[in-house]
Design an enzyme around this catalytic site. Structure first.
Site, short mmCIF file in Angstrom:
data_model
loop_
_atom_site.label_atom_id
_atom_site.label_comp_id
_atom_site.label_asym_id
_atom_site.label_seq_id
_atom_site.Cartn_x
_atom_site.Cartn_y
_atom_site.Cartn_z
N CYS A 2 0.71 -1.11 0.39
CA CYS A 2 -0.03 -0.05 0.27
C CYS A 2 1.13 1.53 0.52
O CYS A 2 1.50 1.17 0.53
CB CYS A 2 -0.83 0.08 0.93
SG CYS A 2 -1.92 -1.30 1.66
N ARG A 27 2.79 0.53 -5.30
CA ARG A 27 2.64 -0.47 -4.34
C ARG A 27 1.91 -1.32 -3.87
O ARG A 27 1.10 -1.86 -2.55
CB ARG A 27 2.75 0.58 -3.15
CG ARG A 27 3.73 1.14 -3.05
CD ARG A 27 4.22 1.80 -1.97
NE ARG A 27 5.64 2.59 -2.02
CZ ARG A 27 5.85 1.81 -0.03
NH1 ARG A 27 4.94 1.11 0.34
NH2 ARG A 27 7.34 1.69 -0.32
N TRP A 74 -3.00 -2.53 -1.81
CA TRP A 74 -2.45 -3.78 -1.83
C TRP A 74 -3.66 -4.77 0.31
O TRP A 74 -2.97 -4.52 0.85
CB TRP A 74 -1.02 -3.96 -1.70
CG TRP A 74 -0.86 -5.43 -2.79
CD1 TRP A 74 -1.22 -5.89 -3.53
CD2 TRP A 74 -0.99 -7.04 -1.82
NE1 TRP A 74 -0.44 -7.32 -3.06
CE2 TRP A 74 -0.47 -7.71 -2.12
CE3 TRP A 74 -0.42 -6.78 -0.03
CZ2 TRP A 74 -0.41 -9.30 -1.80
CZ3 TRP A 74 -0.12 -8.52 0.61
CH2 TRP A 74 0.26 -8.89 -0.75
N ASN A 98 -0.36 1.52 5.63
CA ASN A 98 0.39 0.86 4.76
C ASN A 98 1.44 -0.08 6.10
O ASN A 98 1.82 0.44 7.42
CB ASN A 98 1.65 1.96 4.16
CG ASN A 98 2.79 0.71 3.96
OD1 ASN A 98 2.07 -0.62 3.53
ND2 ASN A 98 4.24 1.43 3.78
N GLY A 99 0.78 -1.48 6.15
CA GLY A 99 1.56 -1.85 7.67
C GLY A 99 0.48 -3.21 7.57
O GLY A 99 -1.01 -3.22 7.06
N GLU A 479 14.32 -18.20 -12.38
CA GLU A 479 13.62 -16.61 -12.83
C GLU A 479 13.20 -17.05 -13.45
O GLU A 479 11.71 -16.41 -13.53
CB GLU A 479 15.51 -16.25 -12.47
CG GLU A 479 14.33 -14.59 -13.38
CD GLU A 479 14.24 -13.89 -12.78
OE1 GLU A 479 13.63 -14.48 -11.64
OE2 GLU A 479 13.83 -12.44 -13.31
N LYS A 483 9.15 -15.13 -13.34
CA LYS A 483 9.03 -14.64 -14.72
C LYS A 483 7.71 -14.70 -15.36
O LYS A 483 6.50 -14.35 -15.40
CB LYS A 483 9.56 -14.68 -15.73
CG LYS A 483 10.96 -12.58 -15.03
CD LYS A 483 10.43 -12.07 -14.83
CE LYS A 483 10.34 -11.95 -13.05
NZ LYS A 483 11.37 -11.72 -12.80
N GLU A 486 4.11 -15.02 -13.45
CA GLU A 486 3.96 -14.18 -12.14
C GLU A 486 2.62 -13.01 -13.81
O GLU A 486 1.79 -12.65 -13.16
CB GLU A 486 4.53 -13.13 -11.44
CG GLU A 486 5.98 -12.25 -12.55
CD GLU A 486 7.32 -11.88 -12.16
OE1 GLU A 486 6.33 -10.66 -10.40
OE2 GLU A 486 8.05 -11.11 -12.02
N HIS A 502 14.49 -37.00 -9.91
CA HIS A 502 13.39 -37.68 -8.33
C HIS A 502 12.37 -37.00 -8.38
O HIS A 502 12.04 -36.85 -7.06
CB HIS A 502 14.57 -37.25 -7.44
CG HIS A 502 16.08 -37.11 -8.22
ND1 HIS A 502 16.46 -38.41 -7.66
CD2 HIS A 502 17.09 -36.57 -8.15
CE1 HIS A 502 18.49 -38.31 -7.68
NE2 HIS A 502 18.25 -37.36 -8.85
N LYS A 602 4.99 -4.35 -6.46
CA LYS A 602 6.19 -3.76 -7.10
C LYS A 602 6.75 -4.11 -5.68
O LYS A 602 8.25 -4.57 -5.63
CB LYS A 602 6.54 -2.48 -7.76
CG LYS A 602 7.77 -2.94 -7.97
CD LYS A 602 7.91 -3.04 -9.66
CE LYS A 602 9.19 -3.38 -9.92
NZ LYS A 602 9.71 -4.00 -9.97
C1 F6R Z 1 10.03 -10.27 -9.49
C2 F6R Z 1 9.89 -9.47 -8.14
C3 F6R Z 1 9.54 -10.15 -6.86
C4 F6R Z 1 10.53 -9.32 -6.56
C5 F6R Z 1 10.66 -9.37 -4.62
C6 F6R Z 1 11.69 -8.81 -3.53
O1 F6R Z 1 9.67 -10.42 -10.81
O2 F6R Z 1 9.93 -8.68 -9.07
O3 F6R Z 1 9.94 -11.57 -6.88
O4 F6R Z 1 11.66 -9.84 -7.17
O5 F6R Z 1 9.38 -8.80 -4.63
O6 F6R Z 1 11.79 -7.22 -3.26
P1 F6R Z 1 12.07 -6.01 -4.33
O7 F6R Z 1 13.76 -6.56 -5.06
O8 F6R Z 1 11.78 -5.02 -4.36
O9 F6R Z 1 13.02 -6.93 -2.53
#
Ligand code: F6R
Length: 607
Positions: A2, A27, A74, A98-99, A479, A483, A486, A502, A602
């Site tokens: 948030c 956020r 969020w 926020n929190g 990764e 990607k 998500e 396995h 984000k």
């Molecule tokens: C995936 C992604 C998330 C962030 C994770 C950590 O594409 O962006 O998995 O990597 O939430 O976020 P930061 O790097 O801001 O600590």
């Protein structure tokens, strides 16, 4: 998560609040709302979904007033519907938060005994009701806010606005960041200073447990014991312009395309001009005094750490422990003498990573961080903070931040290797020359996009996908799977190639696409054997390799993506590119919301 904002201004607050919220939408974008004090009276507007819905609402139902607070949500407690949307307002107080208030159930029960009814499922409404309760008991706004805050457990950045008080805002911070912006006869607050960039570059960050009483002409900050304190005012450099897509359809596509440029900036910041050494900010770190590295991070940043583990162990001979920050912080791992603790975070505000860092304070010999936001909490609380210079990353799926993190981590591993006598001056110079060649190779690799796009048309029809890699390619497999899931919502898993037999091999049939990451290095033959096991069971292999690998192993493979040659240590940075393209084009084909995928935000500032 948030984002919260607030203004005690000289002009209409609503447009400024919305503009500030736009900059915090990373956020969360489940709902948004603002409240103002207009002619002494509190009023609010709220809308479910993205901020644009609130902007539309304000066109039809404007909100006047020069003081206001705003929120982009969020959802944690309660569905993302209108009733749960902030600001939460009672007769005399409006609150944005926020929190997570961890003891809100107990507080609710206490309020219920006093006859106070809740209308929402949120923890935040409890804060507003508690403040109202104290106001009803005769407390003035400041007392009501302070008595409320004193009862809260958990994490919060909070802003209170009061009916009848057009020159008063009370804010508090514990566990979630909060910046106060200084204007001329105006004051602003934001979860992130970036929200305030169009209004001011003069910012004061509240510290843990601080509370501040704001008017247009005064800022009074108190510490957790209620003692008045002064917190440093800083002038910060923030890009006031809204970051745009530069002609791309999505921020993610722009950010993928930017990688050669931003990585060259990262390299320029760390590699001295004759490529003979690596310069670290400040006093750097003496790796001869370090005998162990412990790393903790989340998501993509965790995969950057996992990649770095191979580099630190293989190049520098430094034992590395790595964990998800959310596990690390509660695992109470012993942090022994000679341990450096390293935290990687794009935002620098991820709650679990910050808590893991704080766990190491006073235990680790040195606390290092790699972030994209030099003013962030993680950067500010580290002994050595290394910026990645990726520029603002707006797409929720991390792309350029990942490869810039990898670049900084590789340089740090080289620095450690050199300091510990594991690599000669000549060896270092050769590696640094290879690093300097990376942007050009990445540029060349952009050429695979069209091929990947055509593969994605078929991939978009799949329900599941697997990604396999060994050694340095294992974190990239993880990764790639992250990607894809998500942003395209296709279920995807990454595995170490050797683990396939396995268990996961049971998943393979003719409907299963399997992405195999295999540059032609010492582990190539082993990975190719695993790939054969997949093909023998009907799996459709997408092989990502170099020209030599394609020549030796393309037979029977559904698609081969051929990458340029690069120093093998640098393959993770290069091979991140095709998996980003694969996820991006699959999501575009499926028509999902690439930059703001469902349920995500984000910056994850709740645990
Ligand atoms: C995936 C992604 C998330 C962030 C994770 C950590 O594409 O962006 O998995 O990597 O939430 O976020 P930061 O790097 O801001 O600590």
């Amino acid at each position: 998560m948030c984002g919260i904002v607030g203004i005690l201004g000289q002009h209409e607050a609503a447009p400024m609040l919305v503009e500030a919220l736009k900059r915090l939408e990373y956020r969360g974008y489940d709902s948004a709302g603002i409240a103002t004090v207009n002619d002494g009276a509190l009023d609010r507007r709220r809308a479910v979904g993205k901020l644009v819905n609130l902007s539309d609402l304000l066109v039809h139902e404007p909100l006047a007033g020069k003081s206001g607070i705003g929120h982009t949500r969020w959802a944690t407690h309660g569905a993302p519907n209108l009733i749960n949307t902030h600001p939460h307002q009672t007769r005399r107080v409006a609150v944005v938060h926020n929190g997570i208030i961890e003891n809100y159930r107990d507080l609710r029960a206490d309020l219920a005994k006093a006859g106070v009814r809740h209308q929402t499922e949120t923890d935040t409404e409890t804060v507003a009701l508690l403040a109202q309760h104290y106001l009803d008991e005769g407390a003035n706004p400041e007392e009501a806010a302070r008595r409320t805050i004193a009862r809260l457990e958990g994490a919060y950045a909070l802003a209170f606005l009061f009916d009848g008080e057009s020159d008063l805002m009370i804010v508090a911070r514990k566990g979630s960041p909060l910046a106060i912006g200084h204007g001329t006869d105006e004051v602003y607050i934001g979860s992130d200073a970036i929200a305030l960039a169009p209004m001011t570059d003069r910012v004061t960050y509240l510290e843990e447990g601080d509370c501040a009483v704001l008017t247009r002409s005064s800022i009074t900050i108190t510490d957790p014991d209620g003692n008045p304190v002064t917190r440093e005012e800083r002038t910060i450099q923030l890009d006031a312009a809204r970051v745009d897509k530069a002609g791309h359809k999505h921020f993610m596509s722009k950010e993928i395309a930017e990688q050669p440029t931003v990585i060259s900036e990262t390299i320029a910041a760390y590699v001295v001009s004759n490529a003979s050494d690596i310069k670290l900010p400040g006093d750097g770190i003496d790796f001869t005094e370090i005998n162990r590295l412990t790393m903790a991070s989340c998501g993509t940043a965790y995969y950057a750490c996992l990649t770095a583990k191979y580099w630190f162990e293989q190049l520098a001979g430094l034992p590395v422990e790595i964990d998800f920050a959310s596990e690390f912080r509660y695992r109470a791992p012993p942090v022994t003498d000679g341990t450096a603790a390293l935290f990687v975070s794009q935002s620098g505000e991820t709650a679990d990573t910050l808590a893991a860092l704080r766990y190491c304070e006073g235990k680790a010999q040195s606390i290092l961080s790699v972030t994209n936001v030099p003013q962030s909490s993680i950067a500010r609380e580290s002994d050595l903070s290394m910026p990645i210079h990726a520029g603002a990353e707006i797409g929720v799926a991390s792309t350029k931040a990942f490869t810039c993190q990898l670049t900084v981590l590789f340089l740090l591993a080289l620095k450690a290797a050199h300091a510990r006598g594991r690599i000669t001056d000549e060896g270092l110079r050769a590696k640094l020359e290879a690093v300097r060649g990376l942007p050009a190779i990445l540029n060349q690799a952009m050429g695979v996009e069209e091929h990947v796009r055509s593969i994605s048309q078929r991939l978009a029809e799949s329900r599941d996908a697997l990604f396999l890699g060994r050694g340095l390619m294992f974190p990239i497999a993880l990764e790639g799977a992250l990607k894809l899931k998500e942003i395209s919502y296709i279920h995807a898993e990454g595995y170490a190639s050797g683990e396939l037999k396995h268990g996961p091999i049971a998943l393979i049939d003719e409907k299963m696409p399997v992405v195999v990451l295999a540059p032609r290095n010492a582990l190539f033959d082993k990975t190719v054997s695993n790939m054969q096991e997949v093909m023998a069971r009907g799996g459709n292999v997408i092989l990502i390799t170099d020209a030599a690998g394609a020549r030796d192993a393309s037979d029977g493979v559904w698609q081969t993506i051929v990458m340029p040659d690069v120093d093998f240590d640098l393959t993770p940075i290069l091979y991140a590119l095709p998996v980003q393209f694969l996820a991006y084009h699959t999501a575009v084909t499926k028509g999902t919301d690439v930059d703001q995928p469902r349920n995500l935000a984000k910056s994850v500032t709740v645990e």
